[in-house]
Each structure stands twice: as structure tokens, then as C-alpha cells.
Scaffold this motif. Sequence first.
Motif, PDB file in Angstrom:
ATOM      1  N   VAL A  60       0.854  -1.184   0.000  1.00  0.00           N
ATOM      2  CA  VAL A  60       0.000   0.000   0.000  1.00  0.00           C
ATOM      3  C   VAL A  60       0.891   1.235   0.000  1.00  0.00           C
ATOM      4  CG1 VAL A  60      -1.793   1.290   1.192  1.00  0.00           C
ATOM      5  CG2 VAL A  60      -1.807  -1.224   1.245  1.00  0.00           C
ATOM      6  N   THR A  61       0.663   2.135  -0.920  1.00  0.00           N
ATOM      7  CA  THR A  61       1.424   3.381  -1.003  1.00  0.00           C
ATOM      8  C   THR A  61       0.489   4.549  -0.745  1.00  0.00           C
ATOM      9  OG1 THR A  61       2.916   2.419  -2.641  1.00  0.00           O
ATOM     10  CG2 THR A  61       2.878   4.833  -2.470  1.00  0.00           C
ATOM     11  N   ALA A  62       0.856   5.399   0.222  1.00  0.00           N
ATOM     12  CA  ALA A  62       0.044   6.575   0.542  1.00  0.00           C
ATOM     13  C   ALA A  62       0.741   7.809  -0.007  1.00  0.00           C
ATOM     14  CB  ALA A  62      -0.150   6.697   2.055  1.00  0.00           C
ATOM     15  N   GLU A  63       0.001   8.643  -0.708  1.00  0.00           N
ATOM     16  CA  GLU A  63       0.530   9.881  -1.252  1.00  0.00           C
ATOM     17  C   GLU A  63      -0.227  11.043  -0.635  1.00  0.00           C
ATOM     18  OE1 GLU A  63       0.456   9.907  -5.458  1.00  0.00           O
ATOM     19  OE2 GLU A  63       1.788   8.175  -5.691  1.00  0.00           O
ATOM     20  N   TYR A  64       0.490  12.069  -0.239  1.00  0.00           N
ATOM     21  CA  TYR A  64      -0.104  13.244   0.388  1.00  0.00           C
ATOM     22  C   TYR A  64       0.142  14.459  -0.492  1.00  0.00           C
ATOM     23  CZ  TYR A  64      -0.177  10.299   4.553  1.00  0.00           C
ATOM     24  OH  TYR A  64      -0.390   9.278   5.436  1.00  0.00           O
ATOM     25  N   SER A  65      -0.873  15.274  -0.606  1.00  0.00           N
ATOM     26  CA  SER A  65      -0.713  16.513  -1.349  1.00  0.00           C
ATOM     27  C   SER A  65       0.028  17.527  -0.482  1.00  0.00           C
ATOM     28  CB  SER A  65      -2.076  17.083  -1.758  1.00  0.00           C
ATOM     29  OG  SER A  65      -2.854  17.374  -0.605  1.00  0.00           O
ATOM     30  N   ASP A  66       0.801  18.356  -1.120  1.00  0.00           N
ATOM     31  CA  ASP A  66       1.586  19.359  -0.395  1.00  0.00           C
ATOM     32  C   ASP A  66       0.766  20.630  -0.262  1.00  0.00           C
ATOM     33  OD1 ASP A  66       3.433  20.937   0.753  1.00  0.00           O
ATOM     34  OD2 ASP A  66       4.819  21.010  -0.944  1.00  0.00           O
ATOM     35  N   ASP A  67       0.146  20.813   0.930  1.00  0.00           N
ATOM     36  CA  ASP A  67      -0.669  21.997   1.180  1.00  0.00           C
ATOM     37  C   ASP A  67       0.098  23.040   1.986  1.00  0.00           C
ATOM     38  OD1 ASP A  67      -2.845  20.913  -0.130  1.00  0.00           O
ATOM     39  OD2 ASP A  67      -3.545  19.870   1.668  1.00  0.00           O
ATOM     40  N   ARG A  68       1.403  22.833   2.162  1.00  0.00           N
ATOM     41  CA  ARG A  68       2.173  23.732   3.015  1.00  0.00           C
ATOM     42  C   ARG A  68       3.051  24.686   2.210  1.00  0.00           C
ATOM     43  NH1 ARG A  68       5.096  19.655   6.945  1.00  0.00           N
ATOM     44  NH2 ARG A  68       5.489  18.690   4.932  1.00  0.00           N
ATOM     45  N   ARG A  69       2.819  24.770   0.903  1.00  0.00           N
ATOM     46  CA  ARG A  69       3.602  25.689   0.100  1.00  0.00           C
ATOM     47  C   ARG A  69       3.247  27.134   0.452  1.00  0.00           C
ATOM     48  NH1 ARG A  69       2.124  23.295  -5.655  1.00  0.00           N
ATOM     49  NH2 ARG A  69       0.153  23.126  -4.527  1.00  0.00           N
ATOM     50  N   SER A  70       4.223  28.006   0.326  1.00  0.00           N
ATOM     51  CA  SER A  70       4.000  29.406   0.658  1.00  0.00           C
ATOM     52  C   SER A  70       3.072  30.050  -0.359  1.00  0.00           C
ATOM     53  CB  SER A  70       5.331  30.162   0.696  1.00  0.00           C
ATOM     54  OG  SER A  70       6.161  29.642   1.705  1.00  0.00           O
ATOM     55  N   ILE A 171      11.036  47.565  18.710  1.00  0.00           N
ATOM     56  CA  ILE A 171       9.603  47.733  18.938  1.00  0.00           C
ATOM     57  C   ILE A 171       8.934  46.399  18.666  1.00  0.00           C
ATOM     58  CG2 ILE A 171       7.511  48.928  18.206  1.00  0.00           C
ATOM     59  CD1 ILE A 171       9.262  51.245  17.280  1.00  0.00           C
ATOM     60  N   ARG A 172       8.123  45.946  19.615  1.00  0.00           N
ATOM     61  CA  ARG A 172       7.388  44.696  19.424  1.00  0.00           C
ATOM     62  C   ARG A 172       5.971  45.012  18.976  1.00  0.00           C
ATOM     63  NH1 ARG A 172       8.050  41.250  24.110  1.00  0.00           N
ATOM     64  NH2 ARG A 172       9.304  39.790  22.900  1.00  0.00           N
ATOM     65  N   LEU A 173       5.554  44.346  17.931  1.00  0.00           N
ATOM     66  CA  LEU A 173       4.185  44.461  17.456  1.00  0.00           C
ATOM     67  C   LEU A 173       3.285  43.554  18.291  1.00  0.00           C
ATOM     68  CD1 LEU A 173       3.036  45.889  14.732  1.00  0.00           C
ATOM     69  CD2 LEU A 173       2.687  43.540  14.002  1.00  0.00           C
ATOM     70  N   ASN A 174       2.025  43.922  18.434  1.00  0.00           N
ATOM     71  CA  ASN A 174       1.062  43.037  19.080  1.00  0.00           C
ATOM     72  C   ASN A 174       0.834  41.846  18.149  1.00  0.00           C
ATOM     73  OD1 ASN A 174      -1.361  41.742  19.954  1.00  0.00           O
ATOM     74  ND2 ASN A 174      -1.959  43.604  21.031  1.00  0.00           N
ATOM     75  N   VAL A 175       1.391  40.688  18.531  1.00  0.00           N
ATOM     76  CA  VAL A 175       1.410  39.535  17.624  1.00  0.00           C
ATOM     77  C   VAL A 175       0.047  38.866  17.478  1.00  0.00           C
ATOM     78  CG1 VAL A 175       3.848  39.112  18.055  1.00  0.00           C
ATOM     79  CG2 VAL A 175       2.134  37.942  19.461  1.00  0.00           C
ATOM     80  N   ARG A 176      -0.928  39.289  18.291  1.00  0.00           N
ATOM     81  CA  ARG A 176      -2.291  38.781  18.098  1.00  0.00           C
ATOM     82  C   ARG A 176      -3.027  39.570  17.016  1.00  0.00           C
ATOM     83  NH1 ARG A 176      -5.749  39.398  21.913  1.00  0.00           N
ATOM     84  NH2 ARG A 176      -6.893  37.467  21.535  1.00  0.00           N
ATOM     85  N   LEU A 177      -2.461  40.689  16.612  1.00  0.00           N
ATOM     86  CA  LEU A 177      -3.067  41.515  15.569  1.00  0.00           C
ATOM     87  C   LEU A 177      -2.384  41.293  14.222  1.00  0.00           C
ATOM     88  CD1 LEU A 177      -3.369  44.891  17.540  1.00  0.00           C
ATOM     89  CD2 LEU A 177      -5.020  42.998  17.427  1.00  0.00           C
ATOM     90  N   TRP A 178      -1.069  41.127  14.258  1.00  0.00           N
ATOM     91  CA  TRP A 178      -0.282  41.038  13.027  1.00  0.00           C
ATOM     92  C   TRP A 178       0.983  40.264  13.348  1.00  0.00           C
ATOM     93  CZ3 TRP A 178      -2.532  44.940   9.632  1.00  0.00           C
ATOM     94  CH2 TRP A 178      -2.105  44.859   8.312  1.00  0.00           C
ATOM     95  N   PHE A 179       1.316  39.236  12.560  1.00  0.00           N
ATOM     96  CA  PHE A 179       2.479  38.424  12.909  1.00  0.00           C
ATOM     97  C   PHE A 179       3.144  37.872  11.665  1.00  0.00           C
ATOM     98  CE2 PHE A 179       4.503  34.430  14.541  1.00  0.00           C
ATOM     99  CZ  PHE A 179       5.439  35.054  15.362  1.00  0.00           C
ATOM    100  N   PHE A 180       4.465  37.950  11.649  1.00  0.00           N
ATOM    101  CA  PHE A 180       5.277  37.376  10.584  1.00  0.00           C
ATOM    102  C   PHE A 180       5.901  36.092  11.119  1.00  0.00           C
ATOM    103  CE2 PHE A 180       9.491  37.894   8.080  1.00  0.00           C
ATOM    104  CZ  PHE A 180       9.100  36.906   7.190  1.00  0.00           C
ATOM    105  N   GLY A 181       5.287  34.949  10.777  1.00  0.00           N
ATOM    106  CA  GLY A 181       5.789  33.665  11.255  1.00  0.00           C
ATOM    107  C   GLY A 181       4.671  32.657  11.395  1.00  0.00           C
ATOM    108  N   GLY A 182       5.026  31.433  11.804  1.00  0.00           N
ATOM    109  CA  GLY A 182       4.054  30.365  11.958  1.00  0.00           C
ATOM    110  C   GLY A 182       3.384  30.379  13.317  1.00  0.00           C
ATOM    111  N   SER A 183       2.399  29.494  13.471  1.00  0.00           N
ATOM    112  CA  SER A 183       1.609  29.461  14.705  1.00  0.00           C
ATOM    113  C   SER A 183       2.450  29.026  15.903  1.00  0.00           C
ATOM    114  CB  SER A 183       0.405  28.533  14.538  1.00  0.00           C
ATOM    115  OG  SER A 183       0.827  27.221  14.188  1.00  0.00           O
ATOM    116  N   ASN A 184       3.366  28.090  15.696  1.00  0.00           N
ATOM    117  CA  ASN A 184       4.223  27.672  16.809  1.00  0.00           C
ATOM    118  C   ASN A 184       5.127  28.810  17.269  1.00  0.00           C
ATOM    119  OD1 ASN A 184       3.208  25.055  16.863  1.00  0.00           O
ATOM    120  ND2 ASN A 184       4.750  24.272  15.445  1.00  0.00           N
TER     121      ASN A 184
END
Length: 240
Positions: A60-70, A171-184
Motif C-alpha cells: 500500500v502506497t500513501a501519497e499526500y498533497s503538499d498543502d504547506r507551500r508558501s 519595537i514589538r508588534l502586538n502579535v495577536r493583531l499582526w504576525f510574521f511567522g508560523g503558529s508555533n
Amino acid sequence: MTPASPSREPRRPRSVPSPATTEDVVSNELLSLLGEQLGKTIQQAADPHAGGRRLKNVKVTAEYSDDRRSHDMAGPFGYSISSNWFTQLLAQLFIANAITRSELCVFLYVAGGQKRGTGITEYTQQEITDGLNKLAVKTPNSKKIVRPTVNRAVRRLCELGWLERVGNGLIRLNVRLWFFGGSNEQRDVLAEIESNLPQGADPADRFPHQIGPELIHHQEELDLGLSGTPLTARPRRRTG
């Protein structure tokens, strides 16, 4: 003398059929599923006389689509994630004269200059001034923003809980309003901010949690004019 009785062979342990393992169960389920899909029953698939061939193995071969592209966003600086609620609020506040043009421009410029995964911009207020004037200096007779106006805008944005000073030129931005990065990365930033709060302080009352849809009516004490009464336009400050 009575002849010695012949020695008995040691009793060998009987082989006991091992119970079905998880692997066997999974294999049987896969075979059943494949049999149904191919129009055969599991008995036909495993029967050595069925078609003259015996089923030997199933792969059995499982293939996953790549939904993590930018996303395909213009420019070389990547992209940030913003709160849709806050994006609309920015427009509403500007139309209602509840924030000035300089405050809006300073916030957007800082939001676009975050260092990934930190919520922090490494801008001095002079660098913000120069950055905002980048196109204006190339346009004859255009209005430019000056550093004292940027200083007032940063101070006001910190009062609103949209920005926070974290050091000289930082200067730190309020990261709950605007954030450059992933959820982790965002969770790590929020955890770091909370760990630096005074002992016993309620995070809900502190940066960056003091602004949100359920809290916006409390912003009236910061002169946003968002009480239950009709909005009262604030006089605009001159930009530059």
C-alpha cells in the motif's frame, strides 16, 4: 534384580497458536477492503486455486498533497498574518477620525518590518521616519513625515496596545493583531511575554491581550471614541 525402566524422553513444550497480532488484523482489514474494491471477496483473494495464483503480498502506497507551500506574495520580504477583525477595525477607526494618518502609517510600516518569528522590528524612530519618506523624497513638493510626529505616533500606538517598546531601537508588534511567522512561533512569543509579567499579573489585562473584539468598548478610556454614544471625531494632527 529388576531391570531398570527405560529413561523417558523429556517432554517437549507444545506449540500454542499465537493470538492474532495487530499487524494481522490490519492486514486482514486491508485485504477485505481491497477485495471489495476489486470485486472479489477476501476468500477469493487468498484462495490458492483462485485463478491459479496465490496472494503473496499486499503493498500500500500513501501519497499526500503538499498543502504547506508558501503563498505567492509580491516582494522579497515574505508575508505576515493579520487578524481580519483588526484589519477592518483599522479602516473603521481611520474613517471615524479615531486614529491619525501618521499613526496608521507608522503602525503599517512597523508591521511590515518584523523579524520573522519574534514580532519585533529593529527600527529606530529615525529609521521609521526615513522609511516612510522613501517615496516622498522622490516626489517634488510632496508632504513628508518628521521624526517628532513619528515619536508621537509610536507613543500613541503603545498606549493602544498595538505596539510595545522592548529596548533601544526595538519595537514589538502586538502579535495577536499582526504576525510574521508560523503558529508555533507565535505561541512561543506569547509564552515569552507572559513569562516576563510581574508575579500575580493577569495576562488578560496586559499586552498583547488588552485589545480584541470583546474588549473594544473598553478602549474608550484611551480616547478612541468607541463608547455606546455616537463617535466624536478627534481633530487631526498635522503630519510633518
